[in-house]
Motif scaffolding. Structure first.
Motif, mmCIF file in Angstrom:
data_model
loop_
_atom_site.group_PDB
_atom_site.id
_atom_site.type_symbol
_atom_site.label_atom_id
_atom_site.label_comp_id
_atom_site.label_asym_id
_atom_site.label_seq_id
_atom_site.Cartn_x
_atom_site.Cartn_y
_atom_site.Cartn_z
ATOM 1 N N GLU A 108 48.323 43.112 36.885
ATOM 2 C CA GLU A 108 47.319 44.103 36.476
ATOM 3 C C GLU A 108 45.896 43.604 36.750
ATOM 4 O OE1 GLU A 108 48.141 44.827 32.397
ATOM 5 O OE2 GLU A 108 49.920 46.065 32.787
ATOM 6 N N ILE A 109 45.692 42.306 36.590
ATOM 7 C CA ILE A 109 44.372 41.728 36.876
ATOM 8 C C ILE A 109 44.030 41.898 38.346
ATOM 9 C CG2 ILE A 109 43.085 39.552 37.018
ATOM 10 C CD1 ILE A 109 44.608 38.645 34.504
ATOM 11 N N TYR A 110 44.992 41.608 39.222
ATOM 12 C CA TYR A 110 44.740 41.742 40.655
ATOM 13 C C TYR A 110 44.589 43.202 41.071
ATOM 14 C CZ TYR A 110 46.268 36.887 40.634
ATOM 15 O OH TYR A 110 46.388 35.553 40.371
ATOM 16 N N GLU A 111 45.328 44.059 40.382
ATOM 17 C CA GLU A 111 45.225 45.487 40.677
ATOM 18 C C GLU A 111 43.833 46.016 40.318
ATOM 19 O OE1 GLU A 111 47.623 49.664 39.693
ATOM 20 O OE2 GLU A 111 48.356 47.744 38.897
ATOM 21 N N LYS A 112 43.290 45.544 39.201
ATOM 22 C CA LYS A 112 41.948 45.962 38.790
ATOM 23 C C LYS A 112 40.872 45.457 39.746
ATOM 24 C CE LYS A 112 42.934 46.332 33.836
ATOM 25 N NZ LYS A 112 42.664 45.768 32.480
ATOM 26 N N ARG A 113 41.186 44.396 40.463
ATOM 27 C CA ARG A 113 40.235 43.850 41.433
ATOM 28 C C ARG A 113 40.283 44.570 42.779
ATOM 29 N NH1 ARG A 113 41.034 37.301 40.513
ATOM 30 N NH2 ARG A 113 40.260 37.258 38.342
ATOM 31 N N GLY A 114 41.221 45.502 42.902
ATOM 32 C CA GLY A 114 41.221 46.320 44.113
ATOM 33 C C GLY A 114 42.486 46.300 44.931
ATOM 34 N N LEU A 115 43.460 45.486 44.545
ATOM 35 C CA LEU A 115 44.704 45.449 45.302
ATOM 36 C C LEU A 115 45.609 46.621 44.924
ATOM 37 C CD1 LEU A 115 45.695 41.658 45.149
ATOM 38 C CD2 LEU A 115 44.526 42.859 46.995
ATOM 39 N N LYS A 116 46.436 47.032 45.869
ATOM 40 C CA LYS A 116 47.422 48.058 45.558
ATOM 41 C C LYS A 116 48.444 47.479 44.583
ATOM 42 C CE LYS A 116 47.054 50.465 49.986
ATOM 43 N NZ LYS A 116 47.761 50.884 51.217
ATOM 44 N N LYS A 117 49.091 48.355 43.836
ATOM 45 C CA LYS A 117 50.003 47.910 42.795
ATOM 46 C C LYS A 117 51.099 47.008 43.343
ATOM 47 C CE LYS A 117 52.596 49.640 38.823
ATOM 48 N NZ LYS A 117 52.952 50.841 38.033
ATOM 49 N N GLU A 118 51.682 47.408 44.470
ATOM 50 C CA GLU A 118 52.760 46.620 45.058
ATOM 51 C C GLU A 118 52.249 45.270 45.548
ATOM 52 O OE1 GLU A 118 51.878 49.622 45.940
ATOM 53 O OE2 GLU A 118 53.505 50.887 45.138
ATOM 54 N N THR A 119 51.074 45.303 46.169
ATOM 55 C CA THR A 119 50.482 44.059 46.682
ATOM 56 C C THR A 119 50.117 43.122 45.539
ATOM 57 O OG1 THR A 119 49.544 45.318 48.527
ATOM 58 C CG2 THR A 119 48.662 43.106 48.139
ATOM 59 N N ALA A 120 49.554 43.706 44.475
ATOM 60 C CA ALA A 120 49.161 42.908 43.315
ATOM 61 C C ALA A 120 50.363 42.208 42.704
ATOM 62 C CB ALA A 120 48.487 43.800 42.278
ATOM 63 N N LEU A 121 51.476 42.914 42.621
ATOM 64 C CA LEU A 121 52.685 42.338 42.052
ATOM 65 C C LEU A 121 53.229 41.223 42.942
ATOM 66 C CD1 LEU A 121 54.771 42.381 39.809
ATOM 67 C CD2 LEU A 121 56.023 44.154 41.089
ATOM 68 N N THR A 122 53.155 41.447 44.247
ATOM 69 C CA THR A 122 53.619 40.430 45.202
ATOM 70 C C THR A 122 52.792 39.161 45.091
ATOM 71 O OG1 THR A 122 54.363 42.129 46.763
ATOM 72 C CG2 THR A 122 54.009 39.911 47.631
ATOM 73 N N VAL A 123 51.474 39.348 45.039
ATOM 74 C CA VAL A 123 50.568 38.198 44.899
ATOM 75 C C VAL A 123 50.838 37.459 43.596
ATOM 76 C CG1 VAL A 123 48.159 37.515 44.603
ATOM 77 C CG2 VAL A 123 48.767 39.209 46.339
ATOM 78 N N ALA A 124 51.017 38.209 42.520
ATOM 79 C CA ALA A 124 51.280 37.608 41.223
ATOM 80 C C ALA A 124 52.576 36.801 41.244
ATOM 81 C CB ALA A 124 51.349 38.687 40.147
ATOM 82 N N LYS A 125 53.605 37.326 41.890
ATOM 83 C CA LYS A 125 54.874 36.624 41.970
ATOM 84 C C LYS A 125 54.753 35.330 42.766
ATOM 85 C CE LYS A 125 58.013 40.582 41.458
ATOM 86 N NZ LYS A 125 59.034 41.436 42.140
#
Length: 238
Positions: A108-125
């Motif tokens: 959610e932090i990465y998503e708020k910074r502008g990443l797409k939801k799927e991309t944000a989850l991938t980065v987080a993982k």
């Protein structure tokens, strides 16, 4: 074949933010050293016709101020460090007890910074797989090596800077004529503050004019009010 890859590390090393911790403590210490010592000397000079009380009060203010500044910086920055350590420990527990929730929070932090939801989850993982605690400390708590509190560094920088700053008005009380001492102290203190403001702005990469205006304005206010106290209680201090 010549390697045209950008030199990332030297580029990052030149950023002014890397100087923020010690620069803040040093500027605060030097400014307080000049201002508080000069103000104290001006107040006593305005109330006394003798040199010895002025010199003694200024020296006492210099020594006490330097020790107080170093101790105060160490205590306050140590308190900040304690808070940081407590948050890191709490993060360790949360990662152990609720890893999925922490993963979602990071995404959610990465998503708020502008990443797409799927991309944000991938980065987080991927970051979690590499260093889960490090990722949360950096991106959830906002802590990194640049902003990390360093009590010893802050105490030394602040105490040493106060000593250097306070030594300047102390030398004025030793060698300049006693007549009009408060005006000499004000003039030299203002000159020292201007130099400090310019050096601090130059070191930190900020506008020099704004820094000088700010430091001289508040310095004048402090010294002026202290002089008024001295004139109001004008006595010969023997």
């Amino acid at each position: 074949m010549k390697d045209n890859a950008p030199q990332i590390d030297p580029y990052l090393a030149n950023h002014y933010i890397h100087r923020s911790n010690w620069l803040r403590a040093a500027v605060l210490g030097a400014n307080d050293g000049i201002l508080s010592t000069a103000s104290l000397a001006i107040g006593v000079a305005a109330a006394s016709d003798l040199r010895d009380p002025i010199v003694l009060a200024t020296l006492a203010g210099l020594v006490a101020g330097a020790l107080s500044m170093a101790a105060g910086e160490y205590v306050s920055v140590s308190s900040q460090t304690d808070v940081e350590k407590a948050d890191i420990q709490r993060e360790k527990v949360e990662l152990k007890e609720m890893p999925e929730l922490e993963l979602q929070r990071l995404a959610e932090i990465y998503e708020k910074r502008g990443l797409k939801k799927e991309t944000a989850l991938t980065v987080a993982k991927e970051l979690t797989a590499n260093d889960a605690l490090g990722a949360h400390i950096r991106d959830e708590l906002g802590l990194n090596e640049v902003s990390q509190a360093k009590p010893i560094q802050a105490a030394i920088a602040s105490g040493a800077a106060f000593s250097v700053g306070g030594l300047l008005p102390f030398l004025v009380t030793l060698f300049l004529p006693l007549e009009g001492m408060e005006y000499s102290l004000y003039g030299f203190a203002l000159f020292f503050l201007i130099i400090l403001g310019a050096l601090a702005a130059k070191t930190g990469g900020s506008p020099i004019g704004k820094a000088i205006l700010r430091i001289t304005f508040w310095g004048t206010v402090a010294m002026g009010l202290t002089a008024l106290v001295g004139y109001a209680f004008h006595v010969n201090v023997a």
